[in-house]
Scaffold this motif. Structure first.
Motif, PDB file in Angstrom:
ATOM      1  N   THR A  48      40.519  18.539 -88.906  1.00  0.00           N
ATOM      2  CA  THR A  48      41.153  18.909 -90.183  1.00  0.00           C
ATOM      3  C   THR A  48      42.677  18.990 -90.092  1.00  0.00           C
ATOM      4  O   THR A  48      43.381  18.505 -90.975  1.00  0.00           O
ATOM      5  CB  THR A  48      40.582  20.257 -90.681  1.00  0.00           C
ATOM      6  OG1 THR A  48      39.151  20.204 -90.577  1.00  0.00           O
ATOM      7  CG2 THR A  48      40.970  20.526 -92.117  1.00  0.00           C
ATOM      8  N   ASN A  49      43.183  19.618 -89.046  1.00  0.00           N
ATOM      9  CA  ASN A  49      44.627  19.895 -89.000  1.00  0.00           C
ATOM     10  C   ASN A  49      45.388  19.132 -87.918  1.00  0.00           C
ATOM     11  O   ASN A  49      46.538  18.766 -88.106  1.00  0.00           O
ATOM     12  CB  ASN A  49      44.849  21.400 -88.785  1.00  0.00           C
ATOM     13  CG  ASN A  49      44.195  22.216 -89.886  1.00  0.00           C
ATOM     14  OD1 ASN A  49      44.604  22.145 -91.034  1.00  0.00           O
ATOM     15  ND2 ASN A  49      43.151  22.950 -89.538  1.00  0.00           N
ATOM     16  N   GLY A  50      44.722  18.897 -86.788  1.00  0.00           N
ATOM     17  CA  GLY A  50      45.396  18.251 -85.670  1.00  0.00           C
ATOM     18  C   GLY A  50      45.968  16.885 -86.029  1.00  0.00           C
ATOM     19  O   GLY A  50      47.072  16.521 -85.620  1.00  0.00           O
ATOM     20  N   THR A  51      45.228  16.152 -86.831  1.00  0.00           N
ATOM     21  CA  THR A  51      45.634  14.790 -87.161  1.00  0.00           C
ATOM     22  C   THR A  51      46.962  14.737 -87.900  1.00  0.00           C
ATOM     23  O   THR A  51      47.813  13.893 -87.631  1.00  0.00           O
ATOM     24  CB  THR A  51      44.568  14.123 -88.048  1.00  0.00           C
ATOM     25  OG1 THR A  51      43.296  14.401 -87.496  1.00  0.00           O
ATOM     26  CG2 THR A  51      44.801  12.643 -88.124  1.00  0.00           C
ATOM     27  N   GLN A  52      47.135  15.644 -88.860  1.00  0.00           N
ATOM     28  CA  GLN A  52      48.386  15.666 -89.637  1.00  0.00           C
ATOM     29  C   GLN A  52      49.580  15.904 -88.707  1.00  0.00           C
ATOM     30  O   GLN A  52      50.620  15.267 -88.830  1.00  0.00           O
ATOM     31  CB  GLN A  52      48.316  16.763 -90.699  1.00  0.00           C
ATOM     32  CG  GLN A  52      49.379  16.625 -91.786  1.00  0.00           C
ATOM     33  CD  GLN A  52      49.678  17.956 -92.464  1.00  0.00           C
ATOM     34  OE1 GLN A  52      48.912  18.910 -92.358  1.00  0.00           O
ATOM     35  NE2 GLN A  52      50.803  18.025 -93.159  1.00  0.00           N
ATOM     36  N   ALA A  53      49.372  16.788 -87.754  1.00  0.00           N
ATOM     37  CA  ALA A  53      50.444  17.082 -86.798  1.00  0.00           C
ATOM     38  C   ALA A  53      50.750  15.852 -85.938  1.00  0.00           C
ATOM     39  O   ALA A  53      51.906  15.550 -85.661  1.00  0.00           O
ATOM     40  CB  ALA A  53      50.048  18.273 -85.923  1.00  0.00           C
ATOM     41  N   ILE A  54      49.704  15.126 -85.545  1.00  0.00           N
ATOM     42  CA  ILE A  54      49.914  13.914 -84.746  1.00  0.00           C
ATOM     43  C   ILE A  54      50.671  12.873 -85.563  1.00  0.00           C
ATOM     44  O   ILE A  54      51.560  12.188 -85.064  1.00  0.00           O
ATOM     45  CB  ILE A  54      48.556  13.362 -84.224  1.00  0.00           C
ATOM     46  CG1 ILE A  54      47.996  14.312 -83.154  1.00  0.00           C
ATOM     47  CG2 ILE A  54      48.708  11.949 -83.671  1.00  0.00           C
ATOM     48  CD1 ILE A  54      46.567  14.009 -82.711  1.00  0.00           C
ATOM     49  N   GLU A  55      50.357  12.800 -86.853  1.00  0.00           N
ATOM     50  CA  GLU A  55      51.084  11.851 -87.721  1.00  0.00           C
ATOM     51  C   GLU A  55      52.568  12.201 -87.822  1.00  0.00           C
ATOM     52  O   GLU A  55      53.427  11.325 -87.733  1.00  0.00           O
ATOM     53  CB  GLU A  55      50.459  11.820 -89.117  1.00  0.00           C
ATOM     54  CG  GLU A  55      49.349  10.796 -89.207  1.00  0.00           C
ATOM     55  CD  GLU A  55      48.626  10.835 -90.543  1.00  0.00           C
ATOM     56  OE1 GLU A  55      49.171  11.382 -91.527  1.00  0.00           O
ATOM     57  OE2 GLU A  55      47.496  10.320 -90.583  1.00  0.00           O
ATOM     58  N   VAL A  56      52.861  13.472 -88.028  1.00  0.00           N
ATOM     59  CA  VAL A  56      54.261  13.901 -88.095  1.00  0.00           C
ATOM     60  C   VAL A  56      54.967  13.594 -86.780  1.00  0.00           C
ATOM     61  O   VAL A  56      56.106  13.127 -86.754  1.00  0.00           O
ATOM     62  CB  VAL A  56      54.355  15.407 -88.433  1.00  0.00           C
ATOM     63  CG1 VAL A  56      55.735  15.963 -88.117  1.00  0.00           C
ATOM     64  CG2 VAL A  56      54.023  15.636 -89.904  1.00  0.00           C
ATOM     65  N   GLY A  87      34.353  15.156 -83.954  1.00  0.00           N
ATOM     66  CA  GLY A  87      35.238  15.835 -84.884  1.00  0.00           C
ATOM     67  C   GLY A  87      34.534  16.841 -85.754  1.00  0.00           C
ATOM     68  O   GLY A  87      33.325  17.080 -85.629  1.00  0.00           O
ATOM     69  N   GLU A  88      35.330  17.449 -86.642  1.00  0.00           N
ATOM     70  CA  GLU A  88      34.792  18.483 -87.519  1.00  0.00           C
ATOM     71  C   GLU A  88      35.426  18.421 -88.899  1.00  0.00           C
ATOM     72  O   GLU A  88      36.528  17.861 -89.067  1.00  0.00           O
ATOM     73  CB  GLU A  88      35.027  19.875 -86.925  1.00  0.00           C
ATOM     74  CG  GLU A  88      36.482  20.229 -86.570  1.00  0.00           C
ATOM     75  CD  GLU A  88      37.425  20.498 -87.731  1.00  0.00           C
ATOM     76  OE1 GLU A  88      36.988  21.026 -88.768  1.00  0.00           O
ATOM     77  OE2 GLU A  88      38.628  20.155 -87.601  1.00  0.00           O
ATOM     78  N   ARG A  89      34.726  18.981 -89.844  1.00  0.00           N
ATOM     79  CA  ARG A  89      35.290  19.369 -91.129  1.00  0.00           C
ATOM     80  C   ARG A  89      34.774  20.778 -91.402  1.00  0.00           C
ATOM     81  O   ARG A  89      33.581  21.037 -91.206  1.00  0.00           O
ATOM     82  CB  ARG A  89      34.874  18.416 -92.264  1.00  0.00           C
ATOM     83  CG  ARG A  89      35.609  17.078 -92.262  1.00  0.00           C
ATOM     84  CD  ARG A  89      37.124  17.224 -92.467  1.00  0.00           C
ATOM     85  NE  ARG A  89      37.876  15.964 -92.419  1.00  0.00           N
ATOM     86  CZ  ARG A  89      38.323  15.391 -91.305  1.00  0.00           C
ATOM     87  NH1 ARG A  89      38.103  15.936 -90.118  1.00  0.00           N
ATOM     88  NH2 ARG A  89      39.014  14.271 -91.371  1.00  0.00           N
ATOM     89  N   GLY A  90      35.676  21.676 -91.821  1.00  0.00           N
ATOM     90  CA  GLY A  90      35.288  23.081 -92.003  1.00  0.00           C
ATOM     91  C   GLY A  90      34.775  23.678 -90.703  1.00  0.00           C
ATOM     92  O   GLY A  90      33.879  24.529 -90.714  1.00  0.00           O
ATOM     93  N   CYS A  91      35.304  23.232 -89.587  1.00  0.00           N
ATOM     94  CA  CYS A  91      34.971  23.690 -88.218  1.00  0.00           C
ATOM     95  C   CYS A  91      33.616  23.178 -87.729  1.00  0.00           C
ATOM     96  O   CYS A  91      33.241  23.397 -86.571  1.00  0.00           O
ATOM     97  CB  CYS A  91      34.980  25.231 -88.080  1.00  0.00           C
ATOM     98  SG  CYS A  91      36.589  25.959 -88.383  1.00  0.00           S
ATOM     99  N   VAL A  92      32.846  22.502 -88.555  1.00  0.00           N
ATOM    100  CA  VAL A  92      31.465  22.134 -88.221  1.00  0.00           C
ATOM    101  C   VAL A  92      31.394  20.632 -87.922  1.00  0.00           C
ATOM    102  O   VAL A  92      32.118  19.830 -88.529  1.00  0.00           O
ATOM    103  CB  VAL A  92      30.530  22.507 -89.401  1.00  0.00           C
ATOM    104  CG1 VAL A  92      29.102  22.059 -89.131  1.00  0.00           C
ATOM    105  CG2 VAL A  92      30.588  24.007 -89.652  1.00  0.00           C
TER     106      VAL A  92
END
Lengths: 254, 254
Positions: free
Chosen positions: A102-110, A68-73
């Motif tokens: 960073t972002n994919g997870t929130q979408a998976i939760e929704v 995984g990443e945070r801030g793309c890193v």
């Protein structure tokens, strides 16, 4: 068939309206999940938080790859970042992966309210289209970036809606119409672009420009390789959320 | 100039990032507010709730016209519904209006964090574009319908972004790019369509089809009359939210 498209994750999804939610985070979580399962990973478990990923790694019977990443890193101490090219067969085959982005997870939760959750990327565009049952109610959920729309996710939704409308009589919402019009305004209704043409458009998007700035331009080219990983990642387990590979013949790879 | 476009009201707007929020509810709240102020209404006060509108009507020194809709239909006991053609000069001149509609209000609430709040519709497209200061940070806020994107709002944002980019060097987000691409894919970058062409596209949108089903097709044609009401409704007061008329020469009509 009913098709809706959320250009950002909207929390109004429900199981009555949605048979299949297809989560889209083209740059790069969707492409990483698709690549790793196509390359033989056993499963991809997704988590929102870095700590949650670390805790899961200790609990699983077989030590997973932390990804995984945070801030793309890449996250400190993790095995892999968010570059799909790193998820080669010799690295991931028969491995469990725990992925937090960073972002994919929130979408998976929704998306989790839907009966089924799939992962869509350009790498598995055509197999996604072929795998959707003709009478399904499907929802494309674009992940976006930090609460803002990113064009590359909408572009994928537009490509998929275009292909689905060619196969099926579909009722589509205005989000789907906008996505389709965006796609067709660049690539027309009939053909799929080559990876170079598609990468040029991904480069212009918010997510694309961000990755280029950070030196990840090669990842964009990877994520533009249409139909290079023809499998469907399907959620097999809700908590923790785990994706496994659905083959083109609908046989589940377990 | 910085331009962002929210295809649905997103609660992440803040005053630091946004000088002017331009609220868009083409069918029909934006068009009603623009029409009534162009026709000489003194002010338009907007409320979320029907009860709130009724309470305000009792409190104001001069009895206002009660205006608005629920389910697209005029509210029982109200003076006017949500058809802009009904807001004729002989009805609204020097009147205060209290307006409550289903979707427009939520968008106005989200926009309220911005330093200024304007109302945008096709009726005042060009004057909006001419009135924006060249170095402003502006946010287009599409109202949508019941939490879903509606194409007509995004289409207006696309028209405005197209015109603004012709006048100014602007940084635009992906929401604005998508809106612009949608607009230009139908009408090109250079010209404004005639009302009949525009109405044809509005008819196809979710909001348009809904109004046609309920017998309000004439309203769609009204809302497509580009530049027929060349004033800018500007929020003059935050609580209750009140809009007054800004003239093309920036003189505020008080």
């Amino acid at each position: 068939m009913h098709i809706s498209t959320s250009l950002l994750p909207q929390p109004n999804l429900n199981a009555t309206d949605t048979d299949i939610a297809i989560v889209i985070d083209i740059l790069r979580a969707s492409s990483v999940i698709t690549t790793s399962l196509a390359n033989g990973a056993n499963q991809v478990i997704t988590t929102s938080q870095v700590d949650e990923a670390r805790a899961l790694a200790c609990e699983l019977p077989q030590k997973p790859l932390l990804c995984g990443e945070r801030g793309c890193v890449v996250i400190e101490g993790f095995d892999l970042g968010n570059s799909p090219a790193d998820y080669r067969a010799e690295v991931v085959t028969r491995q469990d992966l725990v992925l937090t982005t960073t972002n994919g997870t929130q979408a998976i939760e929704v998306a989790s309210a839907a009966k089924e959750v799939w992962i869509g990327s350009f790498l598995n565009l055509s197999v996604i289209v072929r795998s959707v049952p003709c009478n399904a109610r499907i929802a494309f959920i674009c992940a976006g970036t930090d609460g803002s729309i990113t064009m590359e996710d909408v572009l994928f939704a537009g490509a998929a809606v275009t292909q689905l409308e060619k196969r099926y009589s579909a009722q589509v919402d205005d989000g789907s119409r906008i996505a389709k019009q965006l796609w067709q305004s660049w690539f027309g209704p009939d053909r799929l672009p080559n990876p170079k043409e598609l990468a040029e458009k991904l480069n212009e998007s918010r997510g694309g420009r961000n990755l280029i700035r950070l030196g990840y331009e090669a990842d964009i080219q990877w994520c533009a390789k249409i139909d290079s990983a023809p499998i469907v990642p399907v959620r097999m387990q809700k908590s923790p959320t785990s994706f496994r590979c659905k083959m083109p013949d609908n046989r589940l790879e377990m």
